[in-house]
Design a protein around this motif. Structure first.
Motif, PDB file in Angstrom:
ATOM      1  N   SER A   1       7.094   8.449  -7.111  1.00 37.18           N
ATOM      2  CA  SER A   1       7.674   7.469  -6.196  1.00 37.18           C
ATOM      3  C   SER A   1       6.677   7.189  -5.075  1.00 37.18           C
ATOM      4  CB  SER A   1       8.986   7.990  -5.625  1.00 37.18           C
ATOM      5  OG  SER A   1       8.783   9.231  -4.977  1.00 37.18           O
ATOM      6  N   ALA A   2       6.889   6.060  -4.395  1.00 34.69           N
ATOM      7  CA  ALA A   2       5.967   5.638  -3.346  1.00 34.69           C
ATOM      8  C   ALA A   2       5.859   6.655  -2.209  1.00 34.69           C
ATOM      9  CB  ALA A   2       6.392   4.279  -2.800  1.00 34.69           C
TER      10      ALA A   2
ATOM     11  N   ASP B   1       4.732   9.639 -13.566  1.00 34.49           N
ATOM     12  CA  ASP B   1       5.203   8.638 -12.621  1.00 34.49           C
ATOM     13  C   ASP B   1       5.601   9.308 -11.306  1.00 34.49           C
ATOM     14  OD1 ASP B   1       5.911   6.220 -11.609  1.00 34.49           O
ATOM     15  OD2 ASP B   1       7.683   5.932 -12.860  1.00 34.49           O
TER      16      ASP B   1
ATOM     17  N   TYR C   1       0.866   6.253  -9.311  1.00 31.48           N
ATOM     18  CA  TYR C   1       1.840   5.216  -8.965  1.00 31.48           C
ATOM     19  C   TYR C   1       1.455   3.871  -9.590  1.00 31.48           C
ATOM     20  CZ  TYR C   1       4.705   2.065  -6.168  1.00 31.48           C
ATOM     21  OH  TYR C   1       5.582   1.093  -5.767  1.00 31.48           O
TER      22      TYR C   1
END
Length: 208
Positions: free
Chosen positions: A184-185, A182, A98
């Motif tokens: 996501s949170a 990548d 992240y």
């Protein structure tokens, strides 16, 4: 003479008959399922830096990394933190994925090795042994080198600092700027015993 030839022929035939059964068993145990990279980052001479592991699933099945379920074609970063993530000391998954993609960390160096499922299981055991742990000596750099040295013929020295580990990686031909997937949170977790807890967004508001 005929008897001797018959005996040799029978031996050869027996070996040939065994081959179809022996090869699949050998291939299965030695099948490569993942790529493991050790990564160390130092922003500048005044930063403490950070070190971690990055694991990519090269197989067509779901693999277990620590207690994280890694889908085919996906990857996960694994590292230890003290309190810098505001969630307490221990093992974290995907913090580095992240942060690298959101904030950048170009001065990172890495080495990579492919591993079998048996070797990956050994890695998971070592990861799980660090759940809830972090000390000034047995920190992120120590943890990354500890796991790496268990599966690689390239022995790295951590010196319990990301700077020392980064130098060791570079001396062994490490590459700069490994690409990381990548996430996501809501895919960033902390390991609490045998379960995963999503890390709060406020703990991800800065880089490494």
């Amino acid at each position: 003479m005929k008897k001797k030839f018959k005996g040799v022929f029978c031996l050869i035939l027996a070996v040939v008959m065994l081959v179809p059964f022996a090869i699949p068993a050998f291939a299965k145990s030695d099948e490569i399922v993942a790529r493991v990279s050790i990564v160390s980052y130092l922003k500048n001479a005044f930063s403490t830096g950070h070190s971690w592991l990055y694991i990519e699933n090269l197989s067509d099945k779901t693999l277990t990394v620590g207690i994280y379920q890694l889908e085919p074609g996906d990857s996960v970063s694994v590292g230890t933190f003290k309190n810098s993530r505001k969630e307490g000391r221990g093992i974290y998954y995907n913090v580095e994925n992240y942060c690298v993609n959101k904030f950048g960390a170009s001065a990172r160096y890495s080495l990579s090795e492919t591993v079998t499922e048996s070797e990956l299981n050994g890695i998971s055991r070592k990861i799980n042994s660090y759940s809830g742990k972090w000390t000034p000596v047995k920190n992120c750099a120590y943890f990354a080198a500890y796991v790496w040295n268990s599966i690689s013929g390239i022995y790295l020295i951590s010196g319990s600092t990301p700077s020392c580990l980064r130098t060791s990686i570079r001396l062994h031909g490490g590459k700069r700027g490994i690409e990381m997937s990548d996430v996501s949170a809501d895919k960033v977790y902390k390991q609490d015993g045998s379960s995963l807890r999503v890390v709060r967004a406020s703990a991800l508001s800065k880089g490494l």
